[in-house]
Design a protein around this motif. Structure first.
Motif, short mmCIF file in Angstrom:
data_model
loop_
_atom_site.label_atom_id
_atom_site.label_comp_id
_atom_site.label_asym_id
_atom_site.label_seq_id
_atom_site.Cartn_x
_atom_site.Cartn_y
_atom_site.Cartn_z
N GLU A 12 13.26 64.11 42.10
CA GLU A 12 13.29 62.96 43.01
C GLU A 12 14.48 62.09 42.64
OE1 GLU A 12 9.37 61.01 43.30
OE2 GLU A 12 8.63 62.78 42.24
N GLU A 13 15.38 61.84 43.61
CA GLU A 13 16.55 61.00 43.38
C GLU A 13 16.31 59.64 44.03
OE1 GLU A 13 19.86 63.05 45.08
OE2 GLU A 13 20.08 64.37 43.35
N TYR A 14 16.58 58.59 43.28
CA TYR A 14 16.43 57.22 43.78
C TYR A 14 17.81 56.59 43.87
CZ TYR A 14 11.50 57.87 42.77
OH TYR A 14 10.22 58.35 42.76
N ARG A 15 18.13 56.05 45.03
CA ARG A 15 19.45 55.46 45.28
C ARG A 15 19.31 54.03 45.77
NH1 ARG A 15 23.48 59.40 45.52
NH2 ARG A 15 22.62 61.49 45.36
N LEU A 16 20.31 53.22 45.44
CA LEU A 16 20.41 51.85 45.92
C LEU A 16 21.81 51.66 46.46
CD1 LEU A 16 19.07 49.06 46.13
CD2 LEU A 16 19.98 48.55 43.88
N ASN A 17 21.92 51.33 47.73
CA ASN A 17 23.21 51.21 48.41
C ASN A 17 24.04 52.48 48.26
OD1 ASN A 17 22.63 48.59 49.24
ND2 ASN A 17 23.45 47.73 47.36
N GLY A 18 23.39 53.64 48.32
CA GLY A 18 24.07 54.93 48.23
C GLY A 18 24.41 55.39 46.83
N GLN A 19 24.13 54.57 45.82
CA GLN A 19 24.47 54.93 44.44
C GLN A 19 23.21 55.40 43.71
OE1 GLN A 19 26.32 51.83 42.18
NE2 GLN A 19 26.96 53.22 40.58
N LEU A 20 23.31 56.57 43.09
CA LEU A 20 22.19 57.14 42.34
C LEU A 20 21.96 56.33 41.07
CD1 LEU A 20 20.21 59.57 42.15
CD2 LEU A 20 21.98 60.72 40.83
N TYR A 21 20.72 55.83 40.88
CA TYR A 21 20.43 55.04 39.68
C TYR A 21 19.29 55.62 38.85
CZ TYR A 21 16.42 52.91 42.06
OH TYR A 21 15.24 52.70 42.72
N MET A 22 18.46 56.51 39.44
CA MET A 22 17.36 57.08 38.67
C MET A 22 16.97 58.44 39.25
SD MET A 22 13.64 55.44 37.70
CE MET A 22 12.94 55.54 39.33
N VAL A 23 16.58 59.36 38.36
CA VAL A 23 16.12 60.68 38.75
C VAL A 23 14.81 60.95 38.00
CG1 VAL A 23 16.61 63.15 38.71
CG2 VAL A 23 18.47 61.53 39.07
N GLY A 42 27.47 56.03 36.23
CA GLY A 42 27.28 57.41 36.65
C GLY A 42 26.78 58.30 35.54
N THR A 43 26.64 57.76 34.33
CA THR A 43 26.14 58.51 33.19
C THR A 43 24.64 58.29 33.07
OG1 THR A 43 28.23 58.19 32.05
CG2 THR A 43 26.36 58.89 30.71
N MET A 44 23.89 59.37 33.15
CA MET A 44 22.43 59.27 33.08
C MET A 44 21.96 59.50 31.65
SD MET A 44 21.25 58.77 36.07
CE MET A 44 21.26 59.16 37.78
N ARG A 45 20.93 58.79 31.26
CA ARG A 45 20.32 59.02 29.95
C ARG A 45 18.82 59.14 30.15
NH1 ARG A 45 17.78 54.91 27.30
NH2 ARG A 45 17.91 52.89 28.28
#
Length: 63
Positions: A12-23, A42-45
């Motif tokens: 599940e990808e969560y975006r805000l204003n088109g920007q991916l912030y959580m998966v 853009g770096t996920m942890r």
């Protein structure tokens, strides 16, 4: 939210204003886990599920 299904695995990808912030990744075997971009770089942890604290990230005003 965008949902990607691959067999028994779910992403599940969560975006805000088109920007991916959580998966959220739900594997076919095992426990779901979260990847989060804290600062918009853009770096996920990976979030440790034992100490995970979800903080609201609402944008109230943007200049």
């Amino acid at each position: 939210m965008r949902l990607i299904q691959k067999g028994d695995e779910k992403i599940e990808e969560y975006r805000l204003n088109g920007q991916l912030y959580m998966v959220k990744v739900t594997p076919s075997h095992g426990v779901p886990y979260y990847l989060i971009d804290d600062n918009g770089s853009g770096t996920m942890r990976q979030i440790d599920p034992a100490t995970r604290i979800v903080v609201p990230r609402w944008v109230l005003v943007r200049f």
